[in-house]
Scaffold this motif. Structure first.
Motif, PDB file in Angstrom:
ATOM      1  N   LYS A  29       0.825  -1.215   0.000  1.00 34.95           N
ATOM      2  CA  LYS A  29       0.000   0.000   0.000  1.00 34.95           C
ATOM      3  C   LYS A  29       0.855   1.258   0.000  1.00 34.95           C
ATOM      4  CE  LYS A  29      -3.738  -2.052   2.666  1.00 34.95           C
ATOM      5  NZ  LYS A  29      -4.289  -2.304   4.000  1.00 34.95           N
ATOM      6  N   PHE A  46     -12.238   4.146  -3.439  1.00 38.62           N
ATOM      7  CA  PHE A  46     -11.292   3.947  -4.542  1.00 38.62           C
ATOM      8  C   PHE A  46     -11.340   5.069  -5.584  1.00 38.62           C
ATOM      9  CE2 PHE A  46     -11.619   0.244  -2.283  1.00 38.62           C
ATOM     10  CZ  PHE A  46     -11.896  -0.965  -2.896  1.00 38.62           C
ATOM     11  N   ASN A  49      -8.126   0.112  -5.199  1.00 35.74           N
ATOM     12  CA  ASN A  49      -8.228   0.144  -3.745  1.00 35.74           C
ATOM     13  C   ASN A  49      -8.286   1.610  -3.325  1.00 35.74           C
ATOM     14  OD1 ASN A  49      -8.089  -0.507  -0.957  1.00 35.74           O
ATOM     15  ND2 ASN A  49      -6.871  -2.316  -1.418  1.00 35.74           N
ATOM     16  N   TRP A  91      -3.778   2.304  -2.139  1.00 35.74           N
ATOM     17  CA  TRP A  91      -3.462   1.050  -1.455  1.00 35.74           C
ATOM     18  C   TRP A  91      -3.253  -0.080  -2.476  1.00 35.74           C
ATOM     19  CZ3 TRP A  91      -6.815   0.293   3.599  1.00 35.74           C
ATOM     20  CH2 TRP A  91      -6.387   1.239   4.545  1.00 35.74           C
ATOM     21  N   ASP A  92      -3.599   0.173  -3.756  1.00 41.33           N
ATOM     22  CA  ASP A  92      -3.378  -0.869  -4.764  1.00 41.33           C
ATOM     23  C   ASP A  92      -1.911  -0.885  -5.215  1.00 41.33           C
ATOM     24  OD1 ASP A  92      -2.995   1.252  -6.564  1.00 41.33           O
ATOM     25  OD2 ASP A  92      -4.813   0.898  -7.696  1.00 41.33           O
TER      26      ASP A  92
END
Lengths: 340, 68
Positions: A57, A292, A313, A332-333
């Protein structure tokens, strides 16, 4: 006992005084005043670059003042300095503590800083003689996590912490110059005014505070949010503050009128704001959310005029480059995206 | 003694509130006009607002036509 009661009463009366003074100058609302201005047309931006390389992340990113380089921090334990145009990694700096929550680029471009659950702010010199990036200073004094940091210059940096305080540090000596105490909850984010004389902080006590950097005083406190203030930024003319909260809204507070002028909310937006950044003219407010997406708001009309959808994310951080050419989102992706 | 420190803390709170109450406030109408003016005056210089043409977009490489 008597004195405490007296002080409590005085505090309540002063709060009422402040509310009354704010109402007294409320001769209109921003909505009414901007009634003659047309809403901005639909804003559509595309992802121009995707910066791939982090393995976990991303929690923070910050543009360098050259509008080309940027730094990102991830819980994979790395700070990466990117050339956003070529997508090359200029530096990949391994961190002692992988629990990083914030990063910052010095205006000079010479230094970057980061910190997190180690309660410290580590300063790295990017322009060391032998070409290696090394820790230059470890600023330790906070008794809680480092939530945000911003350089004033190569010799001064301001940090905000889960210990409810913000600190101005002398980087050369590694010592605290000023402690800004007053928040009643974790400080989550800070932003420095365009003239470098003030900074604002947002905290888990649902308020934001305006601080005079040199005097060390809190000049104004802005209540209004119904939950933690996670994100904060200055309107480009330095006279207003924009905040983003877990209560799903963003708000604009005018410093000279000392009050909230408008709220950016929509019934379809049901999750917290994690990050925000105004466009160069301040007309657009780009805000990152837990769902997101990034919502783009018309600052004067409080209408949503665009969405940046592309992350898989939570969008944890966002920044608009100094020349206003692009917006960078971190998620966070594990990817950063450059949009315009 | 905790009650003494509570007193000190409360005195700080009251002092701070007095300080914040003393700030000079500008009318909302004036503040709103200034915000609006700033936005409108800088609108044309705001690339995210006006859109960036591909010829001036540093993030979009120029395509070169090659005659084979």
């Amino acid at each position: 006992m008597g004195e405490m009661e007296q002080l409590r009463k005085e505090a309540e009366s002063l709060k009422d005084q402040i509310n009354a003074a704010r109402k007294a100058v409320q001769d209109t609302t921003l909505q009414e005043a901007a009634a003659g201005v047309a809403v901005v047309g639909r804003v559509q931006m595309k992802t121009r670059k995707t910066l791939r390389g982090h393995l976990a992340k991303i929690y923070a990113m910050h543009w360098a003042t050259d509008s080309k380089l940027c730094v990102s921090a991830s819980q994979d334990g790395k700070l990466i300095v990117w050339d956003s145009v070529t997508t090359n990694k200029v530096n990949a700096i391994p961190l002692k503590s992988s629990w990083v929550m914030t990063c910052a680029y010095a205006p000079s471009g010479n230094l970057v800083a980061c910190g997190g659950l180690d309660n410290m702010c580590s300063i790295y010199n990017l322009k060391g003689k032998d070409g290696n990036v090394k820790v230059m200073r470890e600023l330790a004094a906070h008794t809680g996590y480092l939530s945000c940091c911003r350089f004033i210059s190569d010799t001064e940096i301001i940090t905000s912490s889960g210990d409810c305080t913000c600190i101005l540090w002398d980087i050369e000596t590694g010592t605290q110059k000023t402690v800004y105490a007053g928040h009643q909850g974790d400080c989550m984010s800070l932003a420095v005014s365009p003239d470098f004389n003030f900074f604002i902080s947002g905290a888990c006590d649902f308020t934001s505070k305006l601080w005079d950097i040199r005097e060390g005083t809190c000049r104004q406190t802005f209540p209004g949010h119904e939950s933690d203030v996670n994100a904060i930024g200055f309107f480009p003319n330095g006279n207003a503050v924009i905040t983003g909260s877990d209560d799903t809204t963003c708000k604009l507070f005018d410093l000279r009128a000392d009050q909230e002028l408008i709220t950016y909310q929509d019934s379809s937006v049901m999750c917290g704001v994690t990050s925000l950044a105004p466009s160069l003219s301040g007309r657009l407010i780009l805000a990152g959310y837990d769902d997101f997406n990034v919502n783009i708001w018309d600052a004067l009309k409080a209408e949503r005029v665009g969405v940046l959808a592309g992350h898989d994310n939570r969008v944890s951080c966002i920044g608009v480059s100094a020349d206003g050419m692009a917006c960078c989102t971190g998620s966070w992706d594990s990817f950063l995206k450059i949009w315009n | 003694m905790s009650s003494a420190s509570n007193l000190v803390a409360m005195k700080k709170v009251v002092r701070q509130l007095r300080f914040e109450a003393s700030v000079n406030r500008v009318k909302v109408s004036q503040a709103a006009v200034d915000l609006q003016q700033f936005c409108l005056q800088n609108a044309l210089q705001d690339p995210l607002l006006t859109g960036v043409s591909s010829s001036t977009n540093p993030f979009r490489p120029k395509r070169v036509c090659i005659f084979l």
